[in-house]
Design a protein around this motif. Sequence first.
Motif, mmCIF file in Angstrom:
data_model
loop_
_atom_site.group_PDB
_atom_site.id
_atom_site.type_symbol
_atom_site.label_atom_id
_atom_site.label_comp_id
_atom_site.label_asym_id
_atom_site.label_seq_id
_atom_site.Cartn_x
_atom_site.Cartn_y
_atom_site.Cartn_z
ATOM 1 N N PRO A 1 1.752 8.936 9.855
ATOM 2 C CA PRO A 1 2.972 9.467 10.403
ATOM 3 C C PRO A 1 3.237 10.939 9.866
ATOM 4 O O PRO A 1 4.111 11.919 10.500
ATOM 5 N N TYR A 2 2.714 11.495 8.955
ATOM 6 C CA TYR A 2 3.050 12.326 8.122
ATOM 7 C C TYR A 2 2.887 13.847 8.983
ATOM 8 O O TYR A 2 3.409 14.595 9.175
ATOM 9 N N HIS A 3 1.671 13.706 9.768
ATOM 10 C CA HIS A 3 1.095 14.823 10.522
ATOM 11 C C HIS A 3 0.964 14.682 12.124
ATOM 12 O O HIS A 3 0.574 15.442 12.654
ATOM 13 N N CYS B 1 0.743 -1.221 -0.049
ATOM 14 C CA CYS B 1 -0.125 0.043 0.090
ATOM 15 C C CYS B 1 0.839 1.301 -0.053
ATOM 16 O O CYS B 1 1.685 1.423 1.030
ATOM 17 N N LEU B 2 0.852 1.868 -1.173
ATOM 18 C CA LEU B 2 1.481 3.232 -1.124
ATOM 19 C C LEU B 2 0.842 4.161 -0.862
ATOM 20 O O LEU B 2 -0.101 4.805 -1.377
ATOM 21 N N ILE B 3 1.221 5.126 0.367
ATOM 22 C CA ILE B 3 0.829 6.458 0.765
ATOM 23 C C ILE B 3 1.802 7.351 0.567
ATOM 24 O O ILE B 3 2.495 7.703 1.763
ATOM 25 N N PRO B 4 2.016 8.108 -0.480
ATOM 26 C CA PRO B 4 2.985 9.042 -0.453
ATOM 27 C C PRO B 4 2.659 10.337 -0.001
ATOM 28 O O PRO B 4 1.628 10.503 0.499
ATOM 29 N N LYS B 5 3.744 11.327 0.164
ATOM 30 C CA LYS B 5 3.725 12.365 0.731
ATOM 31 C C LYS B 5 3.603 13.410 -0.727
ATOM 32 O O LYS B 5 4.428 13.239 -1.584
ATOM 33 N N ILE B 6 2.818 14.230 -0.520
ATOM 34 C CA ILE B 6 2.436 15.371 -1.610
ATOM 35 C C ILE B 6 3.796 16.227 -1.774
ATOM 36 O O ILE B 6 4.258 16.700 -0.829
ATOM 37 N N HIS B 7 4.240 16.263 -2.969
ATOM 38 C CA HIS B 7 5.429 17.094 -3.262
ATOM 39 C C HIS B 7 5.130 18.518 -3.127
ATOM 40 O O HIS B 7 3.980 19.087 -3.215
ATOM 41 N N ASN C 1 -3.147 11.260 4.994
ATOM 42 C CA ASN C 1 -3.860 11.002 6.195
ATOM 43 C C ASN C 1 -4.505 9.642 6.090
ATOM 44 O O ASN C 1 -5.237 9.502 6.749
ATOM 45 N N GLN C 2 -3.804 8.756 5.572
ATOM 46 C CA GLN C 2 -4.217 7.439 5.074
ATOM 47 C C GLN C 2 -3.377 6.353 6.163
ATOM 48 O O GLN C 2 -2.085 6.696 6.294
ATOM 49 N N ILE C 3 -3.934 5.433 6.179
ATOM 50 C CA ILE C 3 -3.344 4.220 6.960
ATOM 51 C C ILE C 3 -3.533 2.679 6.254
ATOM 52 O O ILE C 3 -4.685 2.659 5.679
ATOM 53 N N LYS D 1 6.759 -2.994 9.577
ATOM 54 C CA LYS D 1 7.611 -2.834 8.248
ATOM 55 C C LYS D 1 6.955 -2.909 6.985
ATOM 56 O O LYS D 1 7.232 -2.125 6.238
ATOM 57 N N GLN D 2 5.780 -3.784 7.049
ATOM 58 C CA GLN D 2 5.040 -3.621 5.658
ATOM 59 C C GLN D 2 4.340 -2.343 5.353
ATOM 60 O O GLN D 2 4.191 -1.728 4.434
ATOM 61 N N ALA D 3 3.776 -1.906 6.609
ATOM 62 C CA ALA D 3 3.269 -0.426 6.506
ATOM 63 C C ALA D 3 4.048 0.629 6.176
ATOM 64 O O ALA D 3 3.782 1.610 5.319
ATOM 65 N N ARG D 4 5.420 0.758 6.722
ATOM 66 C CA ARG D 4 6.261 1.743 6.626
ATOM 67 C C ARG D 4 6.955 1.751 4.939
ATOM 68 O O ARG D 4 7.343 2.682 4.297
ATOM 69 N N ARG D 5 7.023 0.356 4.526
ATOM 70 C CA ARG D 5 7.449 0.515 3.007
ATOM 71 C C ARG D 5 6.636 1.151 1.824
ATOM 72 O O ARG D 5 7.114 1.721 1.058
ATOM 73 N N GLY D 6 5.340 1.467 2.423
ATOM 74 C CA GLY D 6 4.406 2.282 1.421
ATOM 75 C C GLY D 6 4.214 3.789 1.933
ATOM 76 O O GLY D 6 3.663 4.392 1.211
ATOM 77 N N GLN D 7 5.116 4.171 2.748
ATOM 78 C CA GLN D 7 4.800 5.413 3.500
ATOM 79 C C GLN D 7 6.116 6.003 3.149
ATOM 80 O O GLN D 7 7.260 5.770 3.575
ATOM 81 N N CYS D 8 6.773 7.143 2.504
ATOM 82 C CA CYS D 8 7.629 8.147 2.412
ATOM 83 C C CYS D 8 7.142 9.276 3.115
ATOM 84 O O CYS D 8 6.978 10.264 2.844
#
Length: 447
Positions: free
Chosen positions: A67-69, A41-47, A143-145, A110-117
Motif C-alpha cells: 500500500p505504501y507506494h 508480520c510488521l512492515i513499517p514505513k521508514i521515518h 515494498n513488502q507484502i 485484517k491480519q495483513a493490515r495490522r502489520g502495515q502503518c
Amino acid sequence: MTEMEDSISDVEIEELGNSMKDELINYLSLNIVHANESEFCLIPKIHDYIRVIDRDSYEPIVLSIGPYHNGSPEFSCMDREKWNCLDYILRLNCKKGLKDYVTIINGLEKQARRGQCQYQENTQRIGEWYNIFVLRDLFLLENQIPFFVIQGIYEEVVSKFPNKMETTDACLSSIAQCLEQHVQYHPKAIQESNRPKDFDHLLHLCHMYFRPSSNQDECHSDTAHYIHHFLQLGQDYLNLVYKQEAANFSLSQNGHFPYQWRWATQYHEAGIKFRRRAYFKCRPHSLLDIKFRDAVLEIPFLFVDESTSSLFRNLIALEQTSPNVGNDVIAYVLFMAKLLSMSDDVALLSRNGIVAHHLRTDREVSQLFTKLTKGVVFDMYGNYYLKHLCLALEAHYQNRLHKWIAWLRHNHFSNPWLAVAGLAGAIVLFCTVAQTFLTVLSYVDPR
C-alpha cells in the motif's frame, strides 16, 4: 455567556464518550499480538529523518508492491504486467475463479493490515536493466507484502493436487533458491538442507541468510593453539604489557569499558594480519562470520556494487523497526564502516582478497559504509555478536610489545635482505659484546 451555555450537555458528553470508546477499541485492535508470532508480520514505513539520508535506497524504481507506494504515477507502466501475472495465476487452476482468490485475500486483509502503518519481464522489449531494478525493488522494506498472503493464494492454486503440503514446501524452496541467486556473491551458511520455511516476507528471508552461523566459533581444542596461548600468557605476565586485557573482559566500576573500534591500517600497525576467510561447503559461513585468532582477523569475502547500499539500508531498517530479528547486520555494518574509514583501509583489505568492488575508487567504498551508519541507533556496550571479537582486538591493539614487533617487521624485516642484514648485525653485535666481556675478564682475572 451564562454558566448553562458554557457547560456541555449530558447528551454531548455521552456522544463524546462513545466516540472515544470506539477510537480506543479501534486502536487496541491494531495492536493484537497473535499467539503464533509467525502470523504477525510488521512492515513499517521508514521515518522521514531516516529517509532523507538516502531516499533512493528505500523507494522503488519500477515495481510497487503493497500500500505504501500504490497509485504513484511513475509505476503505472507496471499495471499491465500485474494484470498479466493475475491472468497467469488464474490459468494455473481452472477450477478456481477470481472470486475464490478475492475471498482468500479478504480473509487475510485484517491480519495483513495490522502489520502495515513471481514477476517475469520481457527482456527483449524493455532490457536487462529493467529486471535488475525489479529485483532490487523486491527487497525494499516498504515494498513488502506478508508471505502468508502469497501462501494463501498459492494453496488455492495447488488445491487440486493431492500432495498439497509437499507442493507448498516446493514453493518455499523455489523462493529460497531465487533469493540465493540474488545474494550469490555473498557467502551463505544456509544450505539446501536447512533452507528457512518460516519467514515474514522476502527481506526477512534475506536477513536470515545474512545472520551469523551457529558454527562461527570453531573448536579450539587444537593442542598447538593451547601451547601458543600458554606461551602468550607467560609472555604477557613477564613483560607486564597486557594489564588492560583483563579489564577488557571484565566490567569496570560503572559497568562499561571504554574501548573503541579502529581502522584497518591501525590494526595492521599493531601487528594484526588480515585474511579472507576460506569458504568450505562442509562448514559454510555467512557474510557476518568474522573470526579473530592468533593475531589474524579473518573476514568473509565482501562484494560491493551499486546495489549494496540499498540492500544494507533496508536490512538495517528492518532491524531498527523489528527488534525481534536482532541487530547482527547493524553490528557488522558499523564494524566494517570503522574498519574501512579511509581509502587506504579499503586498499589494504582489497590486497588481501577480502573486498572487491565495482565502484570508481576505494574512497567511494569507504564513503558508502560511512553513510550507512547515519541515523543508526546502536548500543556498543550492549549485547551483539561481535562484542568479544572487538574486545580481543582492542586488547591486542593496546599491547605495546605487539606494536613494537609489528614496527620492526614492517620497517626492517619486510625485505628479506634487510632481515639478513639485521640478523648479521645482531650476530656482530653479540660477538663484539662477548669479545669485550672476555677482554675485561682477562684483566680482572689474569689466570
